[in-house]
Design a protein around this motif. Structure first.
Motif, PDB file in Angstrom:
ATOM      1  N   ASP A  13      13.427 129.549  64.729  1.00 49.63           N
ATOM      2  CA  ASP A  13      12.261 130.200  65.318  1.00 49.63           C
ATOM      3  C   ASP A  13      11.073 129.249  65.355  1.00 49.63           C
ATOM      4  O   ASP A  13      11.170 128.071  64.980  1.00 49.63           O
ATOM      5  CB  ASP A  13      11.923 131.495  64.571  1.00 49.63           C
ATOM      6  CG  ASP A  13      11.556 131.257  63.107  1.00 49.63           C
ATOM      7  OD1 ASP A  13      11.155 130.128  62.766  1.00 49.63           O
ATOM      8  OD2 ASP A  13      11.667 132.197  62.308  1.00 49.63           O
ATOM      9  N   ALA A  14       9.915 129.772  65.799  1.00 51.43           N
ATOM     10  CA  ALA A  14       8.748 128.919  66.033  1.00 51.43           C
ATOM     11  C   ALA A  14       8.173 128.332  64.754  1.00 51.43           C
ATOM     12  O   ALA A  14       7.387 127.381  64.816  1.00 51.43           O
ATOM     13  CB  ALA A  14       7.664 129.720  66.763  1.00 51.43           C
ATOM     14  N   GLY A  15       8.558 128.871  63.596  1.00 53.02           N
ATOM     15  CA  GLY A  15       8.062 128.313  62.345  1.00 53.02           C
ATOM     16  C   GLY A  15       8.534 126.896  62.078  1.00 53.02           C
ATOM     17  O   GLY A  15       7.969 126.197  61.242  1.00 53.02           O
ATOM     18  N   TYR A  16       9.574 126.443  62.792  1.00 50.88           N
ATOM     19  CA  TYR A  16      10.119 125.105  62.601  1.00 50.88           C
ATOM     20  C   TYR A  16       9.702 124.143  63.713  1.00 50.88           C
ATOM     21  O   TYR A  16      10.168 123.006  63.744  1.00 50.88           O
ATOM     22  CB  TYR A  16      11.651 125.168  62.552  1.00 50.88           C
ATOM     23  CG  TYR A  16      12.180 125.969  61.402  1.00 50.88           C
ATOM     24  CD1 TYR A  16      12.403 125.387  60.158  1.00 50.88           C
ATOM     25  CD2 TYR A  16      12.441 127.337  61.537  1.00 50.88           C
ATOM     26  CE1 TYR A  16      12.882 126.129  59.090  1.00 50.88           C
ATOM     27  CE2 TYR A  16      12.920 128.085  60.476  1.00 50.88           C
ATOM     28  CZ  TYR A  16      13.133 127.476  59.256  1.00 50.88           C
ATOM     29  OH  TYR A  16      13.606 128.216  58.198  1.00 50.88           O
ATOM     30  N   LEU A  17       8.832 124.587  64.605  1.00 47.60           N
ATOM     31  CA  LEU A  17       8.473 123.762  65.756  1.00 47.60           C
ATOM     32  C   LEU A  17       7.559 122.612  65.360  1.00 47.60           C
ATOM     33  O   LEU A  17       6.502 122.821  64.758  1.00 47.60           O
ATOM     34  CB  LEU A  17       7.784 124.624  66.818  1.00 47.60           C
ATOM     35  CG  LEU A  17       7.456 123.904  68.128  1.00 47.60           C
ATOM     36  CD1 LEU A  17       8.733 123.546  68.872  1.00 47.60           C
ATOM     37  CD2 LEU A  17       6.547 124.748  68.996  1.00 47.60           C
ATOM     38  N   GLY A  20      30.115 126.414  65.981  1.00 46.38           N
ATOM     39  CA  GLY A  20      29.648 126.088  67.329  1.00 46.38           C
ATOM     40  C   GLY A  20      28.157 126.309  67.481  1.00 46.38           C
ATOM     41  O   GLY A  20      27.435 125.480  68.023  1.00 46.38           O
ATOM     42  N   THR A  21      27.675 127.431  66.942  1.00 46.14           N
ATOM     43  CA  THR A  21      26.250 127.743  66.937  1.00 46.14           C
ATOM     44  C   THR A  21      25.877 128.218  65.543  1.00 46.14           C
ATOM     45  O   THR A  21      26.511 129.129  65.005  1.00 46.14           O
ATOM     46  CB  THR A  21      25.910 128.839  67.961  1.00 46.14           C
ATOM     47  OG1 THR A  21      26.262 128.397  69.269  1.00 46.14           O
ATOM     48  CG2 THR A  21      24.421 129.158  67.934  1.00 46.14           C
ATOM     49  N   VAL A  22      24.869 127.600  64.949  1.00 41.78           N
ATOM     50  CA  VAL A  22      24.367 128.023  63.642  1.00 41.78           C
ATOM     51  C   VAL A  22      22.878 128.317  63.778  1.00 41.78           C
ATOM     52  O   VAL A  22      22.230 127.898  64.741  1.00 41.78           O
ATOM     53  CB  VAL A  22      24.610 126.955  62.552  1.00 41.78           C
ATOM     54  CG1 VAL A  22      26.094 126.651  62.424  1.00 41.78           C
ATOM     55  CG2 VAL A  22      23.822 125.687  62.841  1.00 41.78           C
ATOM     56  N   ALA A  23      22.339 129.035  62.809  1.00 44.98           N
ATOM     57  CA  ALA A  23      20.925 129.405  62.856  1.00 44.98           C
ATOM     58  C   ALA A  23      20.272 129.108  61.517  1.00 44.98           C
ATOM     59  O   ALA A  23      20.869 129.326  60.457  1.00 44.98           O
ATOM     60  CB  ALA A  23      20.756 130.880  63.204  1.00 44.98           C
ATOM     61  N   LEU A  24      19.043 128.614  61.578  1.00 48.62           N
ATOM     62  CA  LEU A  24      18.243 128.321  60.384  1.00 48.62           C
ATOM     63  C   LEU A  24      17.084 129.302  60.326  1.00 48.62           C
ATOM     64  O   LEU A  24      16.394 129.523  61.321  1.00 48.62           O
ATOM     65  CB  LEU A  24      17.718 126.881  60.445  1.00 48.62           C
ATOM     66  CG  LEU A  24      16.646 126.482  59.430  1.00 48.62           C
ATOM     67  CD1 LEU A  24      17.168 126.592  58.005  1.00 48.62           C
ATOM     68  CD2 LEU A  24      16.161 125.059  59.708  1.00 48.62           C
ATOM     69  N   ASP A  25      16.880 129.894  59.150  1.00 42.24           N
ATOM     70  CA  ASP A  25      15.787 130.849  59.004  1.00 42.24           C
ATOM     71  C   ASP A  25      15.346 130.893  57.555  1.00 42.24           C
ATOM     72  O   ASP A  25      16.124 130.589  56.642  1.00 42.24           O
ATOM     73  CB  ASP A  25      16.234 132.240  59.462  1.00 42.24           C
ATOM     74  CG  ASP A  25      15.048 133.172  59.727  1.00 42.24           C
ATOM     75  OD1 ASP A  25      13.927 132.649  59.912  1.00 42.24           O
ATOM     76  OD2 ASP A  25      15.235 134.397  59.751  1.00 42.24           O
ATOM     77  N   HIS A  61      20.507 137.677  65.464  1.00 38.78           N
ATOM     78  CA  HIS A  61      21.706 138.273  64.857  1.00 38.78           C
ATOM     79  C   HIS A  61      22.327 137.340  63.827  1.00 38.78           C
ATOM     80  O   HIS A  61      22.676 137.771  62.714  1.00 38.78           O
ATOM     81  CB  HIS A  61      22.730 138.594  65.945  1.00 38.78           C
ATOM     82  CG  HIS A  61      24.069 138.987  65.404  1.00 38.78           C
ATOM     83  ND1 HIS A  61      24.295 140.199  64.787  1.00 38.78           N
ATOM     84  CD2 HIS A  61      25.254 138.314  65.348  1.00 38.78           C
ATOM     85  CE1 HIS A  61      25.549 140.266  64.384  1.00 38.78           C
ATOM     86  NE2 HIS A  61      26.161 139.135  64.715  1.00 38.78           N
ATOM     87  N   ILE A  62      22.444 136.053  64.172  1.00 41.23           N
ATOM     88  CA  ILE A  62      23.091 135.115  63.251  1.00 41.23           C
ATOM     89  C   ILE A  62      22.255 134.899  62.000  1.00 41.23           C
ATOM     90  O   ILE A  62      22.758 134.968  60.870  1.00 41.23           O
ATOM     91  CB  ILE A  62      23.365 133.770  63.956  1.00 41.23           C
ATOM     92  CG1 ILE A  62      24.353 133.963  65.108  1.00 41.23           C
ATOM     93  CG2 ILE A  62      23.900 132.744  62.968  1.00 41.23           C
ATOM     94  CD1 ILE A  62      24.565 132.701  65.940  1.00 41.23           C
ATOM     95  N   ALA A  63      20.951 134.661  62.183  1.00 39.15           N
ATOM     96  CA  ALA A  63      20.105 134.250  61.059  1.00 39.15           C
ATOM     97  C   ALA A  63      19.700 135.407  60.159  1.00 39.15           C
ATOM     98  O   ALA A  63      19.636 135.252  58.934  1.00 39.15           O
ATOM     99  CB  ALA A  63      18.861 133.545  61.592  1.00 39.15           C
ATOM    100  N   GLN A  74      15.476 129.046  52.271  1.00 41.58           N
ATOM    101  CA  GLN A  74      15.915 128.487  53.552  1.00 41.58           C
ATOM    102  C   GLN A  74      17.437 128.580  53.636  1.00 41.58           C
ATOM    103  O   GLN A  74      18.142 128.122  52.731  1.00 41.58           O
ATOM    104  CB  GLN A  74      15.465 127.032  53.673  1.00 41.58           C
ATOM    105  CG  GLN A  74      13.960 126.840  53.637  1.00 41.58           C
ATOM    106  CD  GLN A  74      13.298 127.361  54.898  1.00 41.58           C
ATOM    107  OE1 GLN A  74      13.782 127.173  56.002  1.00 41.58           O
ATOM    108  NE2 GLN A  74      12.169 128.027  54.718  1.00 41.58           N
ATOM    109  N   ASN A  75      17.941 129.165  54.730  1.00 41.62           N
ATOM    110  CA  ASN A  75      19.376 129.384  54.870  1.00 41.62           C
ATOM    111  C   ASN A  75      19.850 128.969  56.253  1.00 41.62           C
ATOM    112  O   ASN A  75      19.199 129.271  57.252  1.00 41.62           O
ATOM    113  CB  ASN A  75      19.722 130.861  54.660  1.00 41.62           C
ATOM    114  CG  ASN A  75      19.207 131.401  53.347  1.00 41.62           C
ATOM    115  OD1 ASN A  75      19.519 130.853  52.293  1.00 41.62           O
ATOM    116  ND2 ASN A  75      18.405 132.446  53.398  1.00 41.62           N
TER     117      ASN A  75
END
Length: 512
Positions: A388-392, A138-143, A454-456, A328-329
């Motif tokens: 996060d802002a690194g992907y903006l 439902g919600t995933v995170a990229l970091d 928390h997720i990433a 990258q995950n």
């Protein structure tokens, strides 16, 4: 109060239980790993890379070697020599090997030959976790996560230094050839080296490769600047925004020479002439400043590492640099790393779209493997991506794919309303970025984005602190990438164990 002390009789003969299954408790995690690898994961790709039927001693079963490395990495043991020692001293390692003890050369060669087989293992563990009811999308995170390479920062060399090393190597070879010709004659070498004994991964080859990468990078940057200049000039100097510095003078000249009605003293002609003079002055000043910085720079400029030319100097939180890679995950809300890629880029921006595409492929794998027993499928389509802002960037905000929340500033600014500023200090003007800032300022957007950390970052802490893996053992991008994929595979398998999804009962319920 104790009656006395128990005797310590180290010369007392005794036997271990004859059944190895009695060496460890039935609920020990090593039994789950053995059963999962041998009975529920497809390891045919590892078997395909092995050859049997020839002369010589029997080889080690790839299933056993995979299980051994999974258990070793889960316990923070990545050195092949330490793994060999554990196979003789640690009961859990001895159980995996069934009494056999592969030497460190066998372990190192098997790991170095992972290749594409580890990708299949990653997908197999992901499918196993899906059948156990994991993979909440439902919600995933990229970091991104910086991890050290098997290389020292001190092994970095500038282009000038690399050229000198290459020249010194050539001079040394010439001198050695001359000395050997004088000693043995031109027709002989003395001790003949067997054909093919030269090592293509020698230090000289790495120096040449690092130098070639620097030259290719500089050529690519020059081509990009020229393309940018051509695009700007093709617009006749009418393109909006500040012109690239390298074409500022040409753009001003184009505006001056643009056909206009009137005489030479017409106001627009005067303005164009003044703009040209100002651009020429700025260009000259920029050249002087660049020359001054070049002469007085504190850093060495672009460098390449002669131990692992694919690794880079990576900035880390809190200041400083490490010699390493940027992993990258994409992580699901229940802690599975569903997509991963090891990169040499210090920045994250360009990896948003490739990683979300990989995550959607992983979602299809999860959806194709619903739970076999009671329960409901945790997978499905990805609902929301957090980054996060690194992907903006404008492209990342408007590209096709799942819904997303990408921060527009640092942590303290991520959910603050009002105009944000880029890293260069200029205010954002993109409509997509303005809309994202407004969305993050809403209670719903703020609450959703708070899940990102928390997720990433939890899997990163698990790998670095609990598994104790802060440095890769393999050198070179292909081998390092395979090792990193293996590390994330181990993380996912043990996430299933620690969460209670992977148990002897659930394994028994699953078809082999």
């Amino acid at each position: 109060m104790a009656k006395g002390y128990r005797p310590v009789l180290r010369d007392q003969p005794f036997l271990l239980p004859p059944d190895m299954r009695e060496w460890l408790p039935a609920g020990h995690a090593v039994w789950l790993v053995i059963r999962a690898v041998e009975g529920h994961l497809d390891t045919s790709a590892f078997h395909a890379a092995r050859r049997t039927g020839g002369a010589g001693a029997a080889g080690y079963d790839p299933d056993m070697l995979v299980t051994l490395l999974v258990w070793a990495y889960a316990n923070g043991v990545t050195s092949s020599r330490r793994i060999e020692a554990a196979c003789a001293a640690d009961v859990s390692f001895r159980v995996i090997c069934a009494g056999g003890a592969p030497d460190h050369v066998t372990i190192a060669r098997f790991r170095a030959g992972f290749g594409g087989a580890v990708e299949a293992l990653f997908a197999g563990v992901l499918a196993l976790c899906a059948r156990l009811g994991m993979g909440a999308l439902g919600t995933v995170a990229l970091d991104g996560m910086k991890i050290a390479a098997n290389a020292s920062v001190a092994a970095n060399r500038t282009e000038e230094r690399l050229r000198k090393l290459a020249a010194d190597a050539v001079a040394a070879h010439v001198a050695a050839d001359a000395a050997e010709d004088e000693l043995f004659g031109e027709g002989r070498r003395g001790d003949e080296v067997p054909p093919g004994a030269a090592d293509p991964g020698s230090r000289d080859a790495r120096i040449r490769r690092a130098l070639a990468e620097l030259e290719a990078e500089r050529e690519a940057a020059r081509a990009a600047r020229e393309q940018q200049a051509r695009e700007y000039l093709a617009a006749g100097g009418r393109a909006r925004g500040v012109p690239p510095q390298q074409v500022a003078v040409a753009a001003a000249a184009a505006r001056r020479d643009r056909p206009r009605a009137g005489i030479e003293d017409y106001c627009l002609v005067k303005a164009a002439r003044e703009a040209l003079a100002a651009a020429q002055a700025r260009g000259a000043a920029a050249e002087r400043e660049a020359a001054h910085k070049q002469d007085n720079r504190k850093g060495p400029g672009p460098v390449r590492n002669i131990t692992d030319p694919n690794s880079r100097l990576m900035p880390v939180r809190g200041g400083g640099f490490i010699q390493g890679y940027n992993a990258q995950n994409v992580t699901s809300s229940d802690g599975l790393i569903i997509a991963t890629r090891l990169t040499s880029d210090t920045a994250d921006t360009r990896w948003y779209q490739p990683m979300t595409a990989a995550a959607q492929h992983a979602a299809a794998v999860i959806a194709a493997n619903p739970p076999a027993g009671p329960g409901h499928a945790a997978g499905g389509r990805i609902g929301l991506v957090l980054a996060d802002a690194g992907y903006l960037s404008q492209d990342n905000l408007t590209s096709p794919g799942p819904d997303r929340l990408i921060a527009a500033g640092k942590r303290r600014d991520a959910r603050r309303p009002g105009p944000q500023r880029s890293r260069g200090g200029q205010p954002w003007t993109s409509p997509a970025i303005t809309a994202m800032i407004a969305r993050l300022a809403t209670p719903q957007g703020s609450a959703a984005y708070r899940q990102r950390s928390h997720i990433a970052e939890t899997p990163h802490g698990q790998i670095k602190h609990n598994m104790g893996i802060r440095r890769l053992a393999m050198r070179g991008k292909p081998k390092a990438a395979a090792e990193w994929t293996f590390i994330t595979t181990v993380h996912n398998l043990f996430k299933a164990i620690s969460s209670g999804h992977l148990t002897p009962q659930t394994l028994t319920a699953l078809p082999s």
